[in-house]
Enzyme design. Structure first.
Site, PDB file in Angstrom:
ATOM      1  N   CYS A  13       0.847  -1.191   0.000  1.00  0.00           N
ATOM      2  CA  CYS A  13       0.000   0.000   0.000  1.00  0.00           C
ATOM      3  C   CYS A  13       0.888   1.248   0.000  1.00  0.00           C
ATOM      4  O   CYS A  13       2.110   1.166   0.121  1.00  0.00           O
ATOM      5  CB  CYS A  13      -0.920   0.030   1.218  1.00  0.00           C
ATOM      6  SG  CYS A  13      -0.025   0.087   2.783  1.00  0.00           S
ATOM      7  N   CYS A  16       3.142   1.772   2.988  1.00  0.00           N
ATOM      8  CA  CYS A  16       4.432   1.058   2.939  1.00  0.00           C
ATOM      9  C   CYS A  16       5.479   1.927   2.248  1.00  0.00           C
ATOM     10  O   CYS A  16       6.620   2.041   2.709  1.00  0.00           O
ATOM     11  CB  CYS A  16       4.274  -0.260   2.187  1.00  0.00           C
ATOM     12  SG  CYS A  16       3.075  -1.408   2.891  1.00  0.00           S
ATOM     13  N   ASP A 433       8.711  29.773 -30.163  1.00  0.00           N
ATOM     14  CA  ASP A 433       9.848  30.142 -30.990  1.00  0.00           C
ATOM     15  C   ASP A 433       9.418  30.035 -32.452  1.00  0.00           C
ATOM     16  O   ASP A 433       8.577  29.209 -32.799  1.00  0.00           O
ATOM     17  CB  ASP A 433      11.014  29.199 -30.700  1.00  0.00           C
ATOM     18  CG  ASP A 433      12.134  29.351 -31.703  1.00  0.00           C
ATOM     19  OD1 ASP A 433      12.662  30.462 -31.835  1.00  0.00           O
ATOM     20  OD2 ASP A 433      12.452  28.347 -32.376  1.00  0.00           O
TER      21      ASP A 433
END
Length: 732
Positions: A13, A16, A433
């Protein structure tokens, strides 16, 4: 600082992942981020302070397993299906747990001593089937922490232990005992004649099913990256110094080697065509649907496909330096990071578990204190433990990131890090650009005014020059007229043009000043055409021979075919496009008008582009910069979101947050839409996960949910979050 990625096993999970991350970050000179979805720890550390082995020790001290990359199985080893043990555990648990549930729910099937059969069916499920949860909970206890596995283990074991008490010490083991199933528990008695074995068994089945489908979803979410890595050529026809071919594994290819690519074959690695012409299918890397013609001097990328014609290619990049390998690395890096929204979910998960355990204890105490009986009190407490498991919360963000970045890779959109997702949400201004981004970055002939022979004669003379304008004229002449006559007496007049003899005629091609030196009068019609071309931002040159000006040739860096459509799409997304260029105002305005941009900043030096971005930011704008050249790199890095054209320079790509592989400006809008869709999916998942817990916990606490229903709802919540994230695979 050194960088390493540690594969981690044993995580169940997000809590953890939180614990491992905290353990690693406690080490001196270590900065770590642990991703539950990819099951990897991304660690930056100072080798002078911490040996790599200490990182592994820290993970193991937290109760999990890790290996250094050098200790991983060799590439090419047979892949192990990591979901197989989970699948076996699920199948066995379901075969035992479902009959236990049916017997417990249907009084008509409850024969004498049925409850003892249910005990035999449910006990292996609760002890063996749920063992991964118990093992994780024990590891948590040893470290004085609690995760979602703690909730699951405590809830399931509580149901089992209560049932043992009721069977051996209460009245539940008596002959003729029956027990109907209630969605809402009955508080009518003390509960000594009720058992909850089916709760422990079927909740385990639901949770294992949720874990299994989550594991499968994570494998599918990473499938795009895996498939990408497998698309490269496996062997190559290598040419030796005498022109002889031999097939060798692509791993033996070295920079400078020459190799052959036949029709239908994949290009072995990135390189430059030395011989031959062929159409190359680049859709894998760029998304372009039409093959691109390649000729000597053109670059080709590894894993693209030769659609027709024989090519001899000189290798320029091999191994991890190739475009395909870089794409894979960028995707992996993106999936290993954490967005701010994920960190929020992790922090919530870290405090959620102890709060829920406290709430379960409070629920038990409240109902016992209220005199409602042990059955209702116990049932409500177990339901709180089960329904609160925030598995969906832990999966909400990483699963969406995994799927979103993988889908981006398939579409040629490379997201460098998940923080990019947050940036795209706030962007309101897009600075473009001009050269190489909005335009092709390549000079082309756009107009010829004058005699029919103007282009052929001028092209023949310009063919001897290396100037970009000359190359554009010569290329157009060759495309239109085929082979050109060879010029004689060629002279390059710096800043003015060129002179020479073509087919016995003295020819001059260049600026009006060159014509003046030769005392040549420019006819009014041609002079008007020249001025009109220059007003449009084109470069105009005059062509003359035999003492008379014969025509005008207009050359320009042409706008990419899709640029206008891309600008329109950016506007539809609510963004404000601006054109930024070092070109003169006239040329810039002409290009801006053609593509539909209203705001233009022209005649900007390369060093000033980043300053323009800073100025816009100081005005309160959130700026995205799109560029392709080395001179764009500072601005790309300065911008809140940098988007590099993938056909541009490596420096620009490195400085950006997001790379558009195809070079098609429309991909900028696609990238922003994908990022927004991914972020929207994350927020939907978090909303679902939080909303589910907020709504369900009070119902469980007041005794309105049977633990079996709570377990089913919790598992459904996790699967729903994963399914919602997988919708991103259909993004177009």
């Amino acid at each position: 600082m050194s960088h390493v990625e540690l594969p981690i096993s044993g995580m169940t999970c997000a809590s953890c992942a939180n614990r491992i991350e905290r353990k690693l970050n406690k080490l001196d000179g270590v900065s770590a981020s642990v991703n539950y979805a990819t099951e990897k720890a991304t660690v930056d550390f100072d080798p002078a302070d911490v040996a790599p082995e200490r990182l592994v020790e820290a993970v193991e001290a937290a109760g999990y397993q890790a290996v250094l990359p050098s200790d991983e199985p060799a590439a090419g080893a047979e892949e192990v299906d990591e979901t197989a043990p989970l699948r076996r555990r699920l199948i066995v648990s379901a075969l035992l747990g479902v009959p236990a549930l049916v017997l417990s729910m249907i009084p008509a099937l409850q024969f004498d001593y049925w409850q003892w059969l249910v005990l035999q069916l449910a006990t292996p499920v609760i002890l063996w089937g749920a063992w991964p949860f118990h093992r994780a909970a024990w590891a948590n206890l040893k470290h004085a922490t609690a995760t979602m596995d703690t909730l699951i283990s405590v809830g399931v074991l509580s149901a089992w232990l209560w049932s043992l008490y009721a069977l051996f010490l209460g009245d539940a083991g008596m002959t003729g005992m029956t027990m109907p199933f209630d969605l809402i528990p009955d508080a009518g008695d003390a509960g000594a004649d009720h058992i909850y074995l089916e709760v422990g068994a079927i909740v385990t089945v639901f949770l294992l099913a949720g874990r299994y489908f989550e594991a499968r979803a994570k494998r599918r979410a990473g499938a795009a990256l895996k498939a990408l890595l497998e698309l490269g050529a496996k062997d190559v026809a290598l040419l030796d110094g005498h022109g002889n071919e031999r097939r060798v594994p692509v791993e033996e290819l070295r920079v400078g080697d020459r190799f052959v690519v036949r029709p239908g074959e994949k290009v072995a690695t990135d390189g430059v065509v030395e011989e031959g012409r062929a159409a190359v299918d680049q859709s894998l890397l760029t998304g372009e649907s039409m093959p691109v013609e390649k000729a000597p001097g053109d670059a080709v990328a590894g894993a693209t496909v030769n659609a027709g014609g024989r090519l001899v290619v000189r290798a320029e990049k091999v191994g991890s330096d190739t475009a395909l390998a870089q794409i894979a690395k960028l995707v992996t890096d993106a999936q290993s990071g954490k967005a701010p929204v994920q960190r929020l979910a992790d922090r919530v998960s870290g405090v959620f578990v102890p709060v829920v355990i406290g709430l379960a204890v409070a629920t038990l105490a409240f109902w016992l204190g209220a005199g409602e009986g042990a059955e209702l009190a116990f049932t409500a407490a177990v339901a709180v433990l089960i329904i609160a498991c925030p598995c969906a919360l832990g999966l909400a963000t990483p699963t969406a990131l995994l799927v979103g970045t993988g889908r981006g890779a398939q579409l040629g959109l490379l997201i460098k890090g998940p923080e990019t997702l947050e940036s795209t949400r706030r962007v309101d201004t897009v600075v473009l650009d001009k050269t190489g981004t909005v335009t092709t970055g390549r000079m082309s002939l756009v107009e010829v005014v004058g005699d029919d022979d103007v282009l052929r004669v001028a092209g023949a003379l310009e063919d001897a020059s290396e100037h970009p304008v000359a190359r554009a004229i010569a290329r157009a002449a060759r495309d239109r007229h085929g082979d050109l006559p060879a010029p004689q007496g060629f002279v390059n007049r710096d800043g003015l043009g060129v002179e020479g003899v073509v087919e016995g005629r003295g020819v001059q091609v260049g600026r009006p000043l060159l014509m003046q030196e030769w005392s040549l009068r420019v006819p009014e019609r041609l002079d008007a055409a020249r001025r009109a071309a220059e007003a449009r931002g084109h470069t105009a040159v005059l062509a003359a021979w035999d003492g008379e000006v014969r025509g005008v040739l207009a050359i320009a860096d042409t706008v990419k075919p899709a640029s206008a459509e891309a600008v329109a799409e950016l506007k539809r997304l609510g963004l404000r496009p601006m054109l930024l260029t070092g070109d003169n105002e006239t040329t810039a305005r002409a290009v801006a008008t053609e593509v539909g941009i209203d705001e233009v900043i022209a005649e900007v030096l390369p060093s000033e582009k980043a300053d323009v971005v800073k100025r816009l930011q100081s005005e309160g704008r959130v700026v995205a910069m799109v560029g392709d050249g080395v001179n764009d790199a500072p601005a790309l890095a300065q911008a809140d979101l940098g988007l590099a054209i993938g056909t541009g320079t490596d420096v620009a790509i490195e400085a950006s947050d997001l790379t558009l592989v195809s070079g098609d400006l429309r991909a900028a809008a696609d990238a922003i839409r994908l990022s927004r869709s991914t972020l929207r999916t994350i927020k939907q998942n978090l909303g679902w996960a939080f909303g589910y817990n907020v709504a369900a916990l009070p119902l469980a606490a007041i005794g309105f949910l049977n633990p079996v229903v709570a377990g089913a709802a919790m598992a459904f919540s996790s699967v729903s979050v994963v399914a919602n994230a997988l919708r991103l695979r259909r993004f177009r």
